[in-house]
Design an enzyme around this catalytic site. Sequence first.
Site, PDB file in Angstrom:
ATOM      1  N   ILE A  98      42.992  84.601  70.931  1.00 56.16           N
ATOM      2  CA  ILE A  98      43.519  85.940  71.196  1.00 56.16           C
ATOM      3  C   ILE A  98      43.418  86.165  72.698  1.00 56.16           C
ATOM      4  O   ILE A  98      42.362  85.943  73.289  1.00 56.16           O
ATOM      5  CB  ILE A  98      42.691  87.006  70.435  1.00 56.16           C
ATOM      6  CG1 ILE A  98      42.720  86.740  68.926  1.00 56.16           C
ATOM      7  CG2 ILE A  98      43.141  88.422  70.786  1.00 56.16           C
ATOM      8  CD1 ILE A  98      44.049  86.959  68.256  1.00 56.16           C
ATOM      9  N   ASP A 116      49.443  74.055  68.567  1.00 55.42           N
ATOM     10  CA  ASP A 116      49.537  75.506  68.458  1.00 55.42           C
ATOM     11  C   ASP A 116      49.429  75.852  66.976  1.00 55.42           C
ATOM     12  O   ASP A 116      49.637  74.991  66.115  1.00 55.42           O
ATOM     13  CB  ASP A 116      50.871  76.007  69.036  1.00 55.42           C
ATOM     14  CG  ASP A 116      50.783  77.471  69.464  1.00 55.42           C
ATOM     15  OD1 ASP A 116      50.572  77.731  70.664  1.00 55.42           O
ATOM     16  OD2 ASP A 116      50.918  78.361  68.589  1.00 55.42           O
ATOM     17  N   LEU A 117      49.133  77.119  66.716  1.00 53.33           N
ATOM     18  CA  LEU A 117      49.111  77.616  65.331  1.00 53.33           C
ATOM     19  C   LEU A 117      50.499  77.482  64.711  1.00 53.33           C
ATOM     20  O   LEU A 117      50.654  77.096  63.567  1.00 53.33           O
ATOM     21  CB  LEU A 117      48.758  79.104  65.353  1.00 53.33           C
ATOM     22  CG  LEU A 117      47.386  79.560  64.917  1.00 53.33           C
ATOM     23  CD1 LEU A 117      47.298  81.070  64.977  1.00 53.33           C
ATOM     24  CD2 LEU A 117      47.076  79.074  63.502  1.00 53.33           C
ATOM     25  N   LYS A 130      34.840  85.627  75.808  1.00 51.72           N
ATOM     26  CA  LYS A 130      34.905  84.713  76.950  1.00 51.72           C
ATOM     27  C   LYS A 130      33.495  84.358  77.428  1.00 51.72           C
ATOM     28  O   LYS A 130      33.223  83.232  77.852  1.00 51.72           O
ATOM     29  CB  LYS A 130      35.733  85.340  78.078  1.00 51.72           C
ATOM     30  CG  LYS A 130      37.186  85.597  77.675  1.00 51.72           C
ATOM     31  CD  LYS A 130      37.857  84.341  77.141  1.00 51.72           C
ATOM     32  CE  LYS A 130      39.317  84.525  76.787  1.00 51.72           C
ATOM     33  NZ  LYS A 130      39.939  83.305  76.244  1.00 51.72           N
ATOM     34  N   ASP A 143      45.388  75.147  62.636  1.00 51.68           N
ATOM     35  CA  ASP A 143      44.498  76.256  62.957  1.00 51.68           C
ATOM     36  C   ASP A 143      43.141  75.709  63.415  1.00 51.68           C
ATOM     37  O   ASP A 143      42.472  74.991  62.666  1.00 51.68           O
ATOM     38  CB  ASP A 143      44.336  77.110  61.678  1.00 51.68           C
ATOM     39  CG  ASP A 143      43.590  78.400  61.936  1.00 51.68           C
ATOM     40  OD1 ASP A 143      42.968  78.534  63.013  1.00 51.68           O
ATOM     41  OD2 ASP A 143      43.634  79.264  61.040  1.00 51.68           O
ATOM     42  N   LEU A 144      42.747  76.072  64.628  1.00 51.79           N
ATOM     43  CA  LEU A 144      41.487  75.556  65.170  1.00 51.79           C
ATOM     44  C   LEU A 144      40.265  76.135  64.453  1.00 51.79           C
ATOM     45  O   LEU A 144      39.155  75.651  64.647  1.00 51.79           O
ATOM     46  CB  LEU A 144      41.392  75.846  66.674  1.00 51.79           C
ATOM     47  CG  LEU A 144      42.476  75.218  67.558  1.00 51.79           C
ATOM     48  CD1 LEU A 144      42.356  75.725  68.978  1.00 51.79           C
ATOM     49  CD2 LEU A 144      42.383  73.700  67.536  1.00 51.79           C
ATOM     50  N   TYR A 149      36.995  91.207  73.572  1.00 52.67           N
ATOM     51  CA  TYR A 149      37.705  90.047  74.141  1.00 52.67           C
ATOM     52  C   TYR A 149      36.859  89.438  75.270  1.00 52.67           C
ATOM     53  O   TYR A 149      36.654  88.222  75.326  1.00 52.67           O
ATOM     54  CB  TYR A 149      39.069  90.509  74.645  1.00 52.67           C
ATOM     55  CG  TYR A 149      39.801  89.509  75.493  1.00 52.67           C
ATOM     56  CD1 TYR A 149      40.355  88.364  74.934  1.00 52.67           C
ATOM     57  CD2 TYR A 149      39.950  89.707  76.865  1.00 52.67           C
ATOM     58  CE1 TYR A 149      41.031  87.448  75.720  1.00 52.67           C
ATOM     59  CE2 TYR A 149      40.628  88.797  77.654  1.00 52.67           C
ATOM     60  CZ  TYR A 149      41.162  87.669  77.081  1.00 52.67           C
ATOM     61  OH  TYR A 149      41.828  86.753  77.854  1.00 52.67           O
TER      62      TYR A 149
END
Length: 264
Positions: free
Chosen positions: A74, A34-35, A140, A51-52, A136
């Site tokens: 997000i 996770d971040l 996707k 961070d990815l 958003y």
Amino acid sequence: MLDKKIVLTGAGGMIGTVIRAYFHAAGRPLVISDLRALSDVRSNETALHGDLSDAAFTAQLLQGADVVIHMAGISNDQPLDVVLPHNFVALNNLYVAAHAQKVGRVIFASSNHAIGMYPAGRKIDTLVAVNPDSYYGTSKVWGEALGRMFWEKHGVESVCLRIGSFLPKPVSQRNLSTWLSHRDFCALLDASVFTEGLGFEIVYGVSANTRSWWDNSTSRVPYRPQDNAEDFAAAIAAAGVPVDPREALYQGGDYAARNFDRAI
Ligand code: 15L
């Protein structure tokens, strides 16, 4: 097959938390990331935080992995500049790393908002054209497109879960169509991770709702949901939850209604 090395991104999020509990109960090892630093790391888990959108971190995270369950990013309607680093750039890093590290499969948390501009009530299968309802939603669509490209060109498998409304129970009129129970999600994840030879697939993450708009008969993921939002229909009606008529027009609900200025 059960000894796959599995990496979960977005482990601190709402869905990540349910996945962690499921893996813990099954006694299966899981690499979590996770971040934010994850404090409650369990005995079956190895945690890495970072961070990815940092390609070097993503490559390190995926080292030796067989499957990555990608829940990070997000998870709601935000402006493009907010969505861009997490849902576009980081997602590309993930696929580039998956290819370089020879990861067999990515399970991608797509969303119903990739098809949210289809009218409410219209039954659609997994082969329909994308129809996003927000930036958003376009992120996707981007993830699904990356998944397809990395399968066709590089042989990295992807299962794109077009998740509906992941909630303990349905709470609105729209949820009577879109609800995905926690139990059904876990069954969907199991089928997506452990079914061999899926290549590239899309599947709707939705429970066995009587009023569902989404048809999985065109998907090769052997997912059999058990829960039905209809069991909560009377309680929702009795609660008198108000329905905004604009939100009721499209499958994406409020995401589709926001900033809508086409004359209809
Ligand atoms: C999603 O993709 C979102 O992550 C979630 O916040 C809900 O808006 C859900 O879809 C939904 O459509 O109910």
